[in-house]
Design a protein around this motif. Structure first.
Motif, PDB file in Angstrom:
ATOM      1  N   GLY A  53       0.613   2.776   6.982  1.00 18.22           N
ATOM      2  CA  GLY A  53       0.796   2.737   5.536  1.00 18.22           C
ATOM      3  C   GLY A  53      -0.315   1.967   4.867  1.00 18.22           C
ATOM      4  O   GLY A  53      -1.169   1.363   5.514  1.00 18.22           O
ATOM      5  N   GLY A  54      -0.294   1.983   3.554  1.00 18.41           N
ATOM      6  CA  GLY A  54      -1.242   1.188   2.804  1.00 18.41           C
ATOM      7  C   GLY A  54      -2.620   1.786   2.700  1.00 18.41           C
ATOM      8  O   GLY A  54      -3.594   1.075   2.468  1.00 18.41           O
ATOM      9  N   GLU A  55      -2.756   3.104   2.835  1.00 21.77           N
ATOM     10  CA  GLU A  55      -4.063   3.748   2.747  1.00 21.77           C
ATOM     11  C   GLU A  55      -4.038   4.984   1.847  1.00 21.77           C
ATOM     12  O   GLU A  55      -4.828   5.899   2.019  1.00 21.77           O
ATOM     13  CB  GLU A  55      -4.544   4.142   4.146  1.00 21.77           C
ATOM     14  CG  GLU A  55      -4.829   2.968   5.047  1.00 21.77           C
ATOM     15  CD  GLU A  55      -6.043   2.174   4.640  1.00 21.77           C
ATOM     16  OE1 GLU A  55      -6.805   2.645   3.784  1.00 21.77           O
ATOM     17  OE2 GLU A  55      -6.231   1.070   5.161  1.00 21.77           O
ATOM     18  N   ILE A  81       1.883  10.523  -0.718  1.00 24.24           N
ATOM     19  CA  ILE A  81       0.577  10.100  -1.215  1.00 24.24           C
ATOM     20  C   ILE A  81       0.842   8.977  -2.206  1.00 24.24           C
ATOM     21  O   ILE A  81       1.496   9.166  -3.224  1.00 24.24           O
ATOM     22  CB  ILE A  81      -0.182  11.246  -1.898  1.00 24.24           C
ATOM     23  CG1 ILE A  81      -0.291  12.447  -0.954  1.00 24.24           C
ATOM     24  CG2 ILE A  81      -1.562  10.770  -2.337  1.00 24.24           C
ATOM     25  CD1 ILE A  81      -1.023  12.161   0.336  1.00 24.24           C
ATOM     26  N   GLU A  82       0.347   7.792  -1.898  1.00 21.37           N
ATOM     27  CA  GLU A  82       0.641   6.619  -2.702  1.00 21.37           C
ATOM     28  C   GLU A  82      -0.352   6.452  -3.838  1.00 21.37           C
ATOM     29  O   GLU A  82      -1.529   6.784  -3.706  1.00 21.37           O
ATOM     30  CB  GLU A  82       0.591   5.364  -1.830  1.00 21.37           C
ATOM     31  CG  GLU A  82       1.537   5.380  -0.650  1.00 21.37           C
ATOM     32  CD  GLU A  82       1.321   4.184   0.247  1.00 21.37           C
ATOM     33  OE1 GLU A  82       2.328   3.560   0.618  1.00 21.37           O
ATOM     34  OE2 GLU A  82       0.165   3.876   0.568  1.00 21.37           O
ATOM     35  N   GLY A  83       0.136   5.916  -4.932  1.00 23.74           N
ATOM     36  CA  GLY A  83      -0.749   5.414  -5.966  1.00 23.74           C
ATOM     37  C   GLY A  83      -1.202   4.016  -5.598  1.00 23.74           C
ATOM     38  O   GLY A  83      -0.763   3.436  -4.606  1.00 23.74           O
ATOM     39  N   LEU A  87       0.081   1.226  -2.853  1.00 26.27           N
ATOM     40  CA  LEU A  87      -0.890   0.850  -1.839  1.00 26.27           C
ATOM     41  C   LEU A  87      -1.010  -0.664  -1.729  1.00 26.27           C
ATOM     42  O   LEU A  87      -0.876  -1.236  -0.652  1.00 26.27           O
ATOM     43  CB  LEU A  87      -2.245   1.482  -2.165  1.00 26.27           C
ATOM     44  CG  LEU A  87      -3.375   1.336  -1.134  1.00 26.27           C
ATOM     45  CD1 LEU A  87      -4.326   2.507  -1.255  1.00 26.27           C
ATOM     46  CD2 LEU A  87      -4.153   0.035  -1.339  1.00 26.27           C
ATOM     47  N   PHE A  88      -1.246  -1.325  -2.847  1.00 27.03           N
ATOM     48  CA  PHE A  88      -1.411  -2.767  -2.789  1.00 27.03           C
ATOM     49  C   PHE A  88      -0.083  -3.470  -2.539  1.00 27.03           C
ATOM     50  O   PHE A  88      -0.055  -4.584  -2.017  1.00 27.03           O
ATOM     51  CB  PHE A  88      -2.081  -3.284  -4.056  1.00 27.03           C
ATOM     52  CG  PHE A  88      -3.553  -2.968  -4.104  1.00 27.03           C
ATOM     53  CD1 PHE A  88      -4.437  -3.641  -3.282  1.00 27.03           C
ATOM     54  CD2 PHE A  88      -4.042  -1.982  -4.940  1.00 27.03           C
ATOM     55  CE1 PHE A  88      -5.786  -3.346  -3.293  1.00 27.03           C
ATOM     56  CE2 PHE A  88      -5.392  -1.671  -4.951  1.00 27.03           C
ATOM     57  CZ  PHE A  88      -6.276  -2.360  -4.134  1.00 27.03           C
ATOM     58  N   GLY A  89       1.013  -2.824  -2.869  1.00 29.13           N
ATOM     59  CA  GLY A  89       2.313  -3.386  -2.513  1.00 29.13           C
ATOM     60  C   GLY A  89       2.491  -3.472  -1.016  1.00 29.13           C
ATOM     61  O   GLY A  89       2.972  -4.477  -0.482  1.00 29.13           O
ATOM     62  N   HIS A  90       2.085  -2.412  -0.304  1.00 26.42           N
ATOM     63  CA  HIS A  90       2.145  -2.439   1.158  1.00 26.42           C
ATOM     64  C   HIS A  90       1.266  -3.553   1.710  1.00 26.42           C
ATOM     65  O   HIS A  90       1.658  -4.309   2.594  1.00 26.42           O
ATOM     66  CB  HIS A  90       1.662  -1.108   1.736  1.00 26.42           C
ATOM     67  CG  HIS A  90       2.686  -0.037   1.739  1.00 26.42           C
ATOM     68  ND1 HIS A  90       3.861  -0.121   2.440  1.00 26.42           N
ATOM     69  CD2 HIS A  90       2.714   1.169   1.122  1.00 26.42           C
ATOM     70  CE1 HIS A  90       4.569   0.975   2.264  1.00 26.42           C
ATOM     71  NE2 HIS A  90       3.891   1.769   1.464  1.00 26.42           N
ATOM     72  N   TRP A  91       0.057  -3.635   1.212  1.00 24.88           N
ATOM     73  CA  TRP A  91      -0.898  -4.591   1.758  1.00 24.88           C
ATOM     74  C   TRP A  91      -0.444  -6.024   1.524  1.00 24.88           C
ATOM     75  O   TRP A  91      -0.567  -6.868   2.393  1.00 24.88           O
ATOM     76  CB  TRP A  91      -2.273  -4.353   1.138  1.00 24.88           C
ATOM     77  CG  TRP A  91      -2.995  -3.188   1.733  1.00 24.88           C
ATOM     78  CD1 TRP A  91      -2.452  -2.179   2.476  1.00 24.88           C
ATOM     79  CD2 TRP A  91      -4.392  -2.916   1.654  1.00 24.88           C
ATOM     80  NE1 TRP A  91      -3.428  -1.289   2.847  1.00 24.88           N
ATOM     81  CE2 TRP A  91      -4.623  -1.713   2.355  1.00 24.88           C
ATOM     82  CE3 TRP A  91      -5.453  -3.560   1.045  1.00 24.88           C
ATOM     83  CZ2 TRP A  91      -5.888  -1.158   2.474  1.00 24.88           C
ATOM     84  CZ3 TRP A  91      -6.714  -2.995   1.163  1.00 24.88           C
ATOM     85  CH2 TRP A  91      -6.922  -1.816   1.873  1.00 24.88           C
TER      86      TRP A  91
END
Length: 269
Positions: A53-55, A81-83, A87-91
């Motif tokens: 995740g996170g990409e 497909i993440e916005g 994305l930054f939430g995962h990271w």
């Protein structure tokens, strides 16, 4: 000696894949061909339920390796497909593992991706890195590099792009870093890990194509003392066949099928 011959890049991908555990959540860096190969190989062999995740493409399962982020193969069988918000939430929440390489890696696993030389008048200007908070929120950093030389492995990096263990436990405590940090570093010659007390890099195993004196001579610092250095368990026929037939059928990692040798490159990548 290895059961099968493989290129340096294939060997690094195989050794990295062995570090991935089932049911983990990781992030490979979509543009990183070696990490991508390591994750897909692990999914085929021993970690079918690892999640990436996170990409932006969330948990894709591409049928081949990609040379870059714009390749549509990276969307194959993705769950979403993440916005950038997701994305930054995962990271920021953290993942179990992430891969880093660099122009320089030092004795404590700090990574330089910015400049070689003085910051104001650099000899080489690198690509930099986005969102270094991930290096502190992820549970395990897996370092790798496609060559092993004293230009890349230095006592202290010229610029800390991604903090590893800084200068050891006391320096991490002083700045409030409580992350696990780098756990391993894999090159075409050897596998290194970190002394649990001093957090300095130590030599763990040497691949069949190299000698201990060669590895030490290609490293720009002294390794921390550690257990007796062993031979790296070689790539197996099953690992290489799976890598070539199911992960990398186009052969992007297969620069040659000769055993990888000590490399001293004039560039930094």
């Amino acid at each position: 000696m290895p059961d099968v011959e493989c290129s340096a890049e294939e060997l690094i991908a195989i050794l990295l894949s062995r570090e991935i555990r089932n049911n983990e959540v990781g992030s490979w860096g979509v543009g990183g061909i070696i990490p991508m190969a390591a994750v897909r190989l692990a999914q085929h062999l021993h970690a079918p339920d690892v999640i990436i995740g996170g990409e932006r493409p969330y948990n894709p399962k591409p049928s081949r390796l990609s040379k870059g982020y714009g390749d549509s193969v990276l969307l194959e069988r993705a769950e979403a497909i993440e916005g950038f918000w997701e994305l930054f939430g995962h990271w920021h929440k953290g993942v179990d593992f992430f891969f880093y390489s660099g122009m320089q890696i030092d004795a404590y696993g700090n990574v330089n991706l910015h400049v070689i030389g003085d910051l104001r008048t650099p000899k080489v200007r690198g690509p930099g890195v986005a969102n270094i908070s991930l290096s502190q929120s992820c549970r395990r950093i897996l370092l790798y590099t496609p060559d092993h030389s004293s230009r890349r492995f230095v006592e202290s990096v010229d610029f800390v792009s991604v903090p590893g263990h800084l200068r050891g436990p006391s320096s991490k405590a002083e700045v409030g870093l409580d992350s696990t940090g780098p756990a391993i570093c894999i090159t075409p010659l050897a596998v290194m890990d970190f002394d649990p007390t001093t957090l300095r890099m130590r030599l763990r195993s040497i691949h069949g194509n190299a000698t201990e004196s060669e590895v030490r001579g290609c490293t720009g610092f002294q390794f921390a003392p550690g257990p007796s250095v062993i031979d790296t368990p070689p790539a197996t026929s099953r690992e290489l066949e799976t890598l070539r037939h199911l992960v990398d059928p186009a052969g992007l990692l297969r620069n040659s099928v000769s055993a990888p040798q000590c490399v001293t490159k004039t560039n930094f990548f």
